[in-house]
Design an enzyme around this catalytic site. Structure first.
Site, PDB file in Angstrom:
ATOM      1  N   GLY A 237       0.799  -1.224   0.000  1.00 18.85           N
ATOM      2  CA  GLY A 237       0.000   0.000   0.000  1.00 18.85           C
ATOM      3  C   GLY A 237       0.830   1.272   0.000  1.00 18.85           C
ATOM      4  O   GLY A 237       0.352   2.328   0.398  1.00 18.85           O
TER       5      GLY A 237
ATOM      6  N   HIS B  40       9.193   6.945  -1.612  1.00 14.62           N
ATOM      7  CA  HIS B  40      10.370   7.463  -0.885  1.00 14.62           C
ATOM      8  C   HIS B  40      10.218   6.887   0.520  1.00 14.62           C
ATOM      9  O   HIS B  40       9.192   7.139   1.173  1.00 14.62           O
ATOM     10  CB  HIS B  40      10.321   8.996  -0.893  1.00 14.62           C
ATOM     11  CG  HIS B  40      11.498   9.677  -0.234  1.00 14.62           C
ATOM     12  ND1 HIS B  40      12.222  10.686  -0.853  1.00 14.62           N
ATOM     13  CD2 HIS B  40      12.059   9.524   0.993  1.00 14.62           C
ATOM     14  CE1 HIS B  40      13.175  11.115  -0.041  1.00 14.62           C
ATOM     15  NE2 HIS B  40      13.097  10.433   1.098  1.00 14.62           N
TER      16      HIS B  40
ATOM     17  N   HIS C 242       9.536   5.854   4.054  1.00 13.78           N
ATOM     18  CA  HIS C 242       9.017   6.602   5.202  1.00 13.78           C
ATOM     19  C   HIS C 242       8.427   5.638   6.209  1.00 13.78           C
ATOM     20  O   HIS C 242       7.831   4.624   5.842  1.00 13.78           O
ATOM     21  CB  HIS C 242       7.976   7.646   4.787  1.00 13.78           C
ATOM     22  CG  HIS C 242       6.855   7.105   3.943  1.00 13.78           C
ATOM     23  ND1 HIS C 242       7.012   6.828   2.605  1.00 13.78           N
ATOM     24  CD2 HIS C 242       5.573   6.798   4.243  1.00 13.78           C
ATOM     25  CE1 HIS C 242       5.873   6.375   2.123  1.00 13.78           C
ATOM     26  NE2 HIS C 242       4.975   6.332   3.100  1.00 13.78           N
TER      27      HIS C 242
HETATM   28  P1  AMP Z   1       2.129   5.576   2.128  1.00 15.72           P
HETATM   29  O1  AMP Z   1       0.748   5.142   1.687  1.00 15.72           O
HETATM   30  O2  AMP Z   1       2.713   4.672   3.160  1.00 15.72           O
HETATM   31  O3  AMP Z   1       3.031   5.804   0.947  1.00 15.72           O
HETATM   32  O4  AMP Z   1       1.928   6.939   2.889  1.00 15.72           O
HETATM   33  C1  AMP Z   1       2.071   8.200   2.309  1.00 15.72           C
HETATM   34  C2  AMP Z   1       1.617   9.200   3.334  1.00 15.72           C
HETATM   35  O5  AMP Z   1       2.081  10.466   2.950  1.00 15.72           O
HETATM   36  C3  AMP Z   1       0.089   9.302   3.486  1.00 15.72           C
HETATM   37  O6  AMP Z   1      -0.275   9.004   4.838  1.00 15.72           O
HETATM   38  C4  AMP Z   1      -0.204  10.753   3.112  1.00 15.72           C
HETATM   39  O7  AMP Z   1      -1.231  11.311   3.899  1.00 15.72           O
HETATM   40  C5  AMP Z   1       1.139  11.416   3.366  1.00 15.72           C
HETATM   41  N1  AMP Z   1       1.419  12.630   2.596  1.00 15.72           N
HETATM   42  C6  AMP Z   1       1.351  12.794   1.259  1.00 15.72           C
HETATM   43  N2  AMP Z   1       1.742  14.026   0.915  1.00 15.72           N
HETATM   44  C7  AMP Z   1       2.079  14.661   2.062  1.00 15.72           C
HETATM   45  C8  AMP Z   1       2.558  15.978   2.377  1.00 15.72           C
HETATM   46  N3  AMP Z   1       2.773  16.888   1.431  1.00 15.72           N
HETATM   47  N4  AMP Z   1       2.792  16.279   3.669  1.00 15.72           N
HETATM   48  C9  AMP Z   1       2.579  15.382   4.648  1.00 15.72           C
HETATM   49  N5  AMP Z   1       2.129  14.115   4.412  1.00 15.72           N
HETATM   50  C10 AMP Z   1       1.879  13.768   3.140  1.00 15.72           C
END
Ligand code: AMP
Length: 118
Positions: free
Chosen positions: A88, A93, A95
């Site tokens: 998912g 990148h 995280h």
């Molecule tokens: P994932 O699905 O593990 O790739 O999580 C990506 C996360 O990044 C999601 O929880 C989004 O809400 C978060 N996200 C996307 N863009 C931003 C942003 N500009 N600032 C903070 N969080 C973000």
């Protein structure tokens, strides 16, 4: 450039919690818990499967510091990394999601309830 590289470069704003030479922690824009922090390396690494043990060692210490900074170390927290398509992962990148601030639920993660064998 990916969206998190733009955050590292300061091209997109973020609500930062902690930063050092290698990593940044900032609030997720779409929180799923009272505290929802994203922790990323400044260097672009696609996901957990491609991180080196050396970077991960420093990242582990940084994540522990973030948990302390937010006083999550006492009552606990959840640490999640979504890896690739089935995991998912939406942002390519590396995280970690640091989740806490309440007693978190644990639930089935697919529509199929029977996961006795893979
Ligand atoms: P994932 O699905 O593990 O790739 O999580 C990506 C996360 O990044 C999601 O929880 C989004 O809400 C978060 N996200 C996307 N863009 C931003 C942003 N500009 N600032 C903070 N969080 C973000």
């Amino acid at each position: 450039m990916c969206i998190f590289c733009k955050i590292v470069a300061g091209e997109i704003p973020s609500n930062k919690v902690l930063e050092n030479d290698e990593f940044i922690a900032f609030h997720d824009i779409n929180p799923v818990a009272p505290v929802h922090i994203l922790i990323i390396p400044k260097k672009h690494v696609e996901n957990f499967q491609s991180v080196t043990p050396e970077l991960m060692a420093n990242m582990t210490s940084f994540i522990q510091d973030v948990a302390k900074e937010l006083c999550l170390d006492k009552n606990g927290y959840r640490l999640v990394t979504n890896n690739g398509k089935d995991g998912g992962q939406e942002v390519p990148h590396l995280h970690f999601h640091l989740l806490g601030g309440a007693k978190l639920k644990w639930t089935h993660l697919t529509e199929n309830d029977t996961h006795k064998s893979l």
